[in-house]
Design a protein around this motif. Structure first.
Motif, PDB file in Angstrom:
ATOM      1  N   GLU A   1       0.803  -1.219   0.000  1.00 53.02           N
ATOM      2  CA  GLU A   1       0.000   0.000   0.000  1.00 53.02           C
ATOM      3  C   GLU A   1       0.841   1.276   0.000  1.00 53.02           C
ATOM      4  OE1 GLU A   1      -2.340  -3.382   1.575  1.00 53.02           O
ATOM      5  OE2 GLU A   1      -0.352  -2.553   2.033  1.00 53.02           O
TER       6      GLU A   1
ATOM      7  N   TRP B   1       0.615   1.714  -6.466  1.00 53.33           N
ATOM      8  CA  TRP B   1      -0.162   0.554  -6.053  1.00 53.33           C
ATOM      9  C   TRP B   1      -1.634   0.640  -6.467  1.00 53.33           C
ATOM     10  CZ3 TRP B   1       0.111  -4.300  -5.208  1.00 53.33           C
ATOM     11  CH2 TRP B   1      -0.882  -4.984  -4.496  1.00 53.33           C
TER      12      TRP B   1
ATOM     13  N   ASN C   1      -7.036  -5.922 -11.913  1.00 52.92           N
ATOM     14  CA  ASN C   1      -8.475  -6.162 -12.097  1.00 52.92           C
ATOM     15  C   ASN C   1      -8.844  -6.170 -13.577  1.00 52.92           C
ATOM     16  OD1 ASN C   1      -8.940  -6.307  -9.331  1.00 52.92           O
ATOM     17  ND2 ASN C   1      -9.446  -4.138  -9.149  1.00 52.92           N
TER      18      ASN C   1
ATOM     19  N   GLN D   1      -3.333  -2.120  -8.964  1.00 50.82           N
ATOM     20  CA  GLN D   1      -4.535  -2.885  -8.609  1.00 50.82           C
ATOM     21  C   GLN D   1      -5.581  -2.789  -9.721  1.00 50.82           C
ATOM     22  OE1 GLN D   1      -5.191  -1.074  -4.583  1.00 50.82           O
ATOM     23  NE2 GLN D   1      -5.414  -3.203  -3.967  1.00 50.82           N
ATOM     24  N   GLU D   2      -5.734  -1.602 -10.282  1.00 50.39           N
ATOM     25  CA  GLU D   2      -6.669  -1.458 -11.401  1.00 50.39           C
ATOM     26  C   GLU D   2      -6.227  -2.295 -12.594  1.00 50.39           C
ATOM     27  OE1 GLU D   2      -8.299   2.451 -12.416  1.00 50.39           O
ATOM     28  OE2 GLU D   2      -7.161   3.252 -10.718  1.00 50.39           O
TER      29      GLU D   2
ATOM     30  N   HIS E   1      -2.907  -9.206  -3.978  1.00 52.95           N
ATOM     31  CA  HIS E   1      -4.112  -8.539  -4.460  1.00 52.95           C
ATOM     32  C   HIS E   1      -5.250  -9.523  -4.696  1.00 52.95           C
ATOM     33  CE1 HIS E   1      -6.709  -5.801  -6.644  1.00 52.95           C
ATOM     34  NE2 HIS E   1      -6.723  -6.625  -7.668  1.00 52.95           N
ATOM     35  N   TYR E   2      -4.966 -10.629  -5.371  1.00 50.65           N
ATOM     36  CA  TYR E   2      -6.022 -11.567  -5.747  1.00 50.65           C
ATOM     37  C   TYR E   2      -6.453 -12.477  -4.597  1.00 50.65           C
ATOM     38  CZ  TYR E   2      -5.086 -10.523 -10.723  1.00 50.65           C
ATOM     39  OH  TYR E   2      -4.934  -9.918 -11.948  1.00 50.65           O
TER      40      TYR E   2
END
Length: 315
Positions: free
Chosen positions: A116, A121, A129, A125-126, A151-152
């Motif tokens: 984080e 970061w 996704n 993350q985007e 993340h996953y």
């Protein structure tokens, strides 16, 4: 795989000298085939060596590969010229409406930071996704692999008491995996990291399987049976002298660092190291690309990452 990269990308001349087949735009468009579209999110500070290493292993077989280099918009690299970035890279915002057969996310020199606290970061993350709907399969490397598992699946990373650094023998744990087709029972793999992911945490996720592991350095390669994504914590793509150059850099910066283990002849940093992982590097990336080719739709508009593909993915 003849690889299509820009004519003046620095990696091009290096690969041509090595005999890697590099294809220009004019020749590529004459071939009546759809190239494999691979996006590379290059998070390494020295972009050019990473570009060369990945282009080399992605361009070693019979299929045409079209590489798109991607950078984050939320962080401006400090160690690569703005001219290079402008000439050869697209921001994620520029490609987010596109679809790809494969995505590669590299490592980054931010291992010791909490995820984080990394500046990019939220954007990464985007991207992760986005990959679940716009990319058939993803391959995450080193810190990129740790970031993706966190993340996953919420899998944490842990600091090591000393840097894992050198060439280490790894066991193949599933010989039926298509990712490891043609591998020897033991594989030499370059390792360079300050943190680790632990077996017990991976095993809590039923869709994850550990494919390569070492006694000295732990988990190396993890595969998701449902999505087909792969998480490689070490560096089969490394050049002969990458670990040597890292060692010299650390020594030059005054860091307390031992020479990379099992690397220099007679453990003498003045001697030229021998490459003992090249064939498995080509095998691994060739197997990964072949798995994409076998499963990805001809028209990427038909790509649907929301449906489980566990029935025919590599275990």
């Amino acid at each position: 795989m003849p690889i299509r990269i820009p004519n003046n990308l620095p990696a091009r001349s290096v690969l041509e000298q090595e005999g890697v087949m590099v294809m220009d735009e004019q020749r590529a468009v004459r071939q009546d085939i759809r190239p494999m579209r691979i996006a590379i999110v290059n998070l390494m500070p020295l972009k050019v060596p990473t570009e060369t290493q990945l282009a080399r292993v992605l361009g070693a077989g019979p299929l045409q590969v079209d590489v798109t280099l991607v950078t984050t918009g939320s962080y401006v690299p400090k160690n690569t010229s703005a001219e290079h970035m402008a000439a050869f890279y697209k921001s994620w915002e520029e490609v987010r409406e596109e679809r790809f057969d494969g995505l590669v996310v590299t490592g980054a020199p931010v291992e010791t930071l909490p995820f984080e606290d990394v500046k990019y970061w939220p954007e990464l993350q985007e991207i992760m996704n986005w990959a679940r709907t716009n990319v058939y399969q993803s391959l995450f490397i080193c810190w990129g692999a740790q970031a993706a598992l966190y993340h996953y699946y919420g899998v944490p990373k842990y600091p090591l008491p000393a840097k894992a650094f050198g060439i280490f023998p790894h066991r193949v744990l599933n010989r039926t995996s298509r990712l490891l087709r043609g591998f020897d029972d033991m594989v030499q793999v370059p390792v360079s990291r300050h943190t680790e992911v632990r077996r017990a945490d991976v095993e809590r996720c039923p869709q994850l399987e550990i494919l390569l592991e070492a006694d000295e350095t732990g988990v190396c390669l993890v595969h998701d049976r449902e999505t087909g994504d792969s998480f490689m914590f070490n560096h089969l793509e490394y050049d002969d002298c990458t670990l040597r150059d890292e060692y010299r850099r650390d020594v030059g910066e005054g860091r307390q660092i031992a020479p990379p283990a099992h690397y220099f002849p007679d453990d003498d940093p003045e001697k030229m190291p021998a490459n003992r992982w090249r064939s498995h590097a080509f095998l691994f990336f060739g197997n990964w690309l072949n798995d994409l080719y076998q499963g990805t739709p001809y028209d990427l508009a038909d790509l649907d990452r929301t449906v489980s593909r566990s029935g025919d993915r590599a275990a």
